[in-house]
Design a protein around this motif. Sequence first.
Motif, short mmCIF file in Angstrom:
data_model
loop_
_atom_site.label_atom_id
_atom_site.label_comp_id
_atom_site.label_asym_id
_atom_site.label_seq_id
_atom_site.Cartn_x
_atom_site.Cartn_y
_atom_site.Cartn_z
N ASP A 50 -19.92 18.73 -0.51
CA ASP A 50 -20.02 17.33 -0.62
C ASP A 50 -21.45 16.89 -0.80
O ASP A 50 -22.04 17.10 -1.95
CB ASP A 50 -19.47 16.73 0.91
CG ASP A 50 -17.96 17.15 1.10
OD1 ASP A 50 -17.35 16.87 0.00
OD2 ASP A 50 -17.58 17.22 2.04
N LEU A 51 -21.76 16.03 -0.12
CA LEU A 51 -23.18 15.33 -0.16
C LEU A 51 -24.35 15.99 0.54
O LEU A 51 -25.60 15.73 0.18
CB LEU A 51 -23.10 13.89 0.05
CG LEU A 51 -21.80 13.09 -0.25
CD1 LEU A 51 -21.91 11.65 0.11
CD2 LEU A 51 -21.82 13.25 -2.09
N ASN A 52 -24.20 17.20 1.15
CA ASN A 52 -25.21 17.68 1.83
C ASN A 52 -25.47 18.94 1.59
O ASN A 52 -24.85 19.96 0.78
CB ASN A 52 -24.73 17.95 3.40
CG ASN A 52 -24.24 16.88 4.16
OD1 ASN A 52 -24.84 15.75 4.02
ND2 ASN A 52 -22.87 16.90 4.85
N GLU A 53 -26.82 19.14 1.23
CA GLU A 53 -27.46 20.44 0.65
C GLU A 53 -27.91 21.42 1.87
O GLU A 53 -28.22 21.01 3.00
CB GLU A 53 -28.58 20.21 -0.14
CG GLU A 53 -29.50 21.31 -0.65
CD GLU A 53 -30.64 20.98 -1.65
OE1 GLU A 53 -30.20 21.06 -2.97
OE2 GLU A 53 -31.68 20.69 -1.18
N LEU A 239 -15.55 9.73 -3.44
CA LEU A 239 -15.18 9.09 -4.39
C LEU A 239 -16.13 8.29 -5.22
O LEU A 239 -15.88 8.35 -6.42
CB LEU A 239 -13.98 8.11 -4.20
CG LEU A 239 -12.59 8.92 -3.34
CD1 LEU A 239 -11.76 8.09 -2.79
CD2 LEU A 239 -12.02 9.71 -4.49
N LEU A 240 -17.19 7.96 -4.64
CA LEU A 240 -18.34 7.13 -5.45
C LEU A 240 -19.04 8.18 -6.33
O LEU A 240 -19.25 7.66 -7.47
CB LEU A 240 -19.07 6.38 -4.60
CG LEU A 240 -18.56 5.27 -3.72
CD1 LEU A 240 -19.50 4.89 -2.67
CD2 LEU A 240 -18.56 3.92 -4.88
N VAL A 241 -19.14 9.33 -5.61
CA VAL A 241 -20.13 10.08 -6.53
C VAL A 241 -19.32 11.07 -7.69
O VAL A 241 -19.77 11.12 -8.78
CB VAL A 241 -20.56 11.30 -5.60
CG1 VAL A 241 -21.59 12.22 -6.19
CG2 VAL A 241 -21.68 10.40 -4.68
N HIS A 242 -17.97 11.43 -7.25
CA HIS A 242 -17.34 12.35 -8.22
C HIS A 242 -16.43 11.65 -8.96
O HIS A 242 -15.50 12.46 -9.66
CB HIS A 242 -16.89 13.51 -7.37
CG HIS A 242 -17.81 14.40 -6.58
ND1 HIS A 242 -18.62 15.11 -7.27
CD2 HIS A 242 -18.20 14.43 -5.30
CE1 HIS A 242 -19.55 15.72 -6.52
NE2 HIS A 242 -19.25 15.11 -5.36
N ARG A 278 -23.81 4.44 -4.80
CA ARG A 278 -23.44 5.05 -6.03
C ARG A 278 -24.65 5.16 -7.00
O ARG A 278 -24.96 6.33 -7.43
CB ARG A 278 -22.28 4.46 -6.89
CG ARG A 278 -21.79 4.92 -8.38
CD ARG A 278 -20.64 4.33 -8.70
NE ARG A 278 -19.58 5.17 -8.32
CZ ARG A 278 -18.33 4.68 -8.60
NH1 ARG A 278 -17.93 3.54 -9.13
NH2 ARG A 278 -17.18 5.60 -8.38
N THR A 279 -25.21 4.20 -7.27
CA THR A 279 -26.42 4.03 -8.26
C THR A 279 -27.73 4.82 -7.64
O THR A 279 -28.22 5.74 -8.33
CB THR A 279 -26.89 2.60 -8.34
OG1 THR A 279 -25.94 1.54 -8.75
CG2 THR A 279 -28.00 2.75 -9.20
N LYS A 280 -27.88 4.77 -6.28
CA LYS A 280 -28.91 5.68 -5.68
C LYS A 280 -28.69 7.01 -5.83
O LYS A 280 -29.43 7.91 -6.24
CB LYS A 280 -29.08 5.18 -4.38
CG LYS A 280 -30.12 5.91 -3.45
CD LYS A 280 -30.19 5.52 -2.09
CE LYS A 280 -31.29 6.41 -1.20
NZ LYS A 280 -31.11 5.96 0.12
N PHE A 281 -27.39 7.35 -5.48
CA PHE A 281 -27.05 8.97 -5.47
C PHE A 281 -27.16 9.62 -6.93
O PHE A 281 -27.76 10.77 -7.23
CB PHE A 281 -25.68 9.22 -5.15
CG PHE A 281 -25.64 10.63 -4.78
CD1 PHE A 281 -25.71 11.31 -3.68
CD2 PHE A 281 -24.89 11.41 -5.65
CE1 PHE A 281 -25.24 12.65 -3.39
CE2 PHE A 281 -24.55 12.80 -5.58
CZ PHE A 281 -24.97 13.30 -4.45
N LEU A 282 -26.43 8.91 -8.14
CA LEU A 282 -26.71 9.24 -9.46
C LEU A 282 -28.14 9.18 -9.82
O LEU A 282 -28.14 10.33 -10.74
CB LEU A 282 -25.69 8.43 -10.22
CG LEU A 282 -24.16 8.44 -9.87
CD1 LEU A 282 -23.50 7.47 -10.70
CD2 LEU A 282 -23.69 9.79 -9.81
N VAL A 283 -28.77 8.14 -9.53
CA VAL A 283 -30.32 8.36 -10.20
C VAL A 283 -30.94 9.39 -9.51
O VAL A 283 -31.66 10.41 -10.33
CB VAL A 283 -31.13 7.07 -9.72
CG1 VAL A 283 -32.57 7.37 -9.75
CG2 VAL A 283 -30.34 5.98 -10.43
N GLU A 284 -30.67 9.68 -8.16
CA GLU A 284 -31.47 10.75 -7.44
C GLU A 284 -30.86 12.09 -7.87
O GLU A 284 -31.66 13.23 -7.70
CB GLU A 284 -31.52 10.86 -5.99
CG GLU A 284 -32.13 9.50 -5.26
CD GLU A 284 -31.86 9.42 -4.03
OE1 GLU A 284 -31.08 10.29 -3.38
OE2 GLU A 284 -32.76 8.76 -3.30
#
Length: 285
Positions: A50-53, A239-242, A278-284
């Motif tokens: 998911d969103l965790n590394e 859903l926002l990220v993928h 969404r914007t922050k995650f896609l930029v990072e």
Amino acid sequence: MTNEKLFRSNLKTLGLIPVDEETTQSINGEMYRQYIKVLFLPENYTLKVDLNEYVVKKPSLFFVAPNQYLQLTKTTEEPGYFIFYNRDFYCIQIHDEEVACDGLLFNNIHNMPMVTLEKEEVPFVRYIFSQMEEEFALKDTSLEEMIRTYLKQLFIRSARWWKKQHLHKELVQQNSDLDFFRKFSLLVEAHYKQKHNVADYAELLFIAPKTITHKFKRLNLPQPNDIIKNRIILEAKRLLVHTTLTAKQIGYELGYEDPAYFSRIFVQKTGETLSGFRTKFLVEG
């Protein structure tokens, strides 16, 4: 994939793949998204669930449900293992009472899909995977049942290790409360898109909402309303990220007819707007 060992019979599917630099691209692709997945990774691997590394500091097992996103981002020369299968091959719900895995290893309310292995536990895991490889090599008629037996052993041991690592000691000692914890987790996973309140789950469990709250408080767990909302927010983030769904469409997908109300819940839980996240995650990324 040439390294893939695959069993298919009727609707049942199970596969075993070595994890290394060569196989990473396929494992990260869409091909295995639909399956339940188990990974055994040596130290120094890195992956995202998911969103965790997760940086693998000790050999570890990862349990990834079909609706979770998996990406291996770093491998080493030491190979790991990747198992994928569908519910027709091994139905977790049917075996739940026996192996205590769904609700603990998959889709647990801590959203912690891993078990870190101690040095003395690694040989057992390596043995299980080597036996599976041997079964595929034999191509015997009993392959399906033998592989299922090895999976069951892996789940039983892993559930024990997971409880030891992630659950409050009192909870481990009280089997009835542990069963309740798992049952609530399973219900949230099955109904979070339609049922958003503790009262909804109290009705399914045939108890008063206050009883659920008191149980969780006594066991030092997050409050049940937080568990429900956190599961909804996790899906919104996925859903926002993928996907390219709009904020309004995501709200509808998660059972909210009022987009503004859903947006307020998201901001309250994350401190960010849907579009801002969404914007922050896609930029990072």
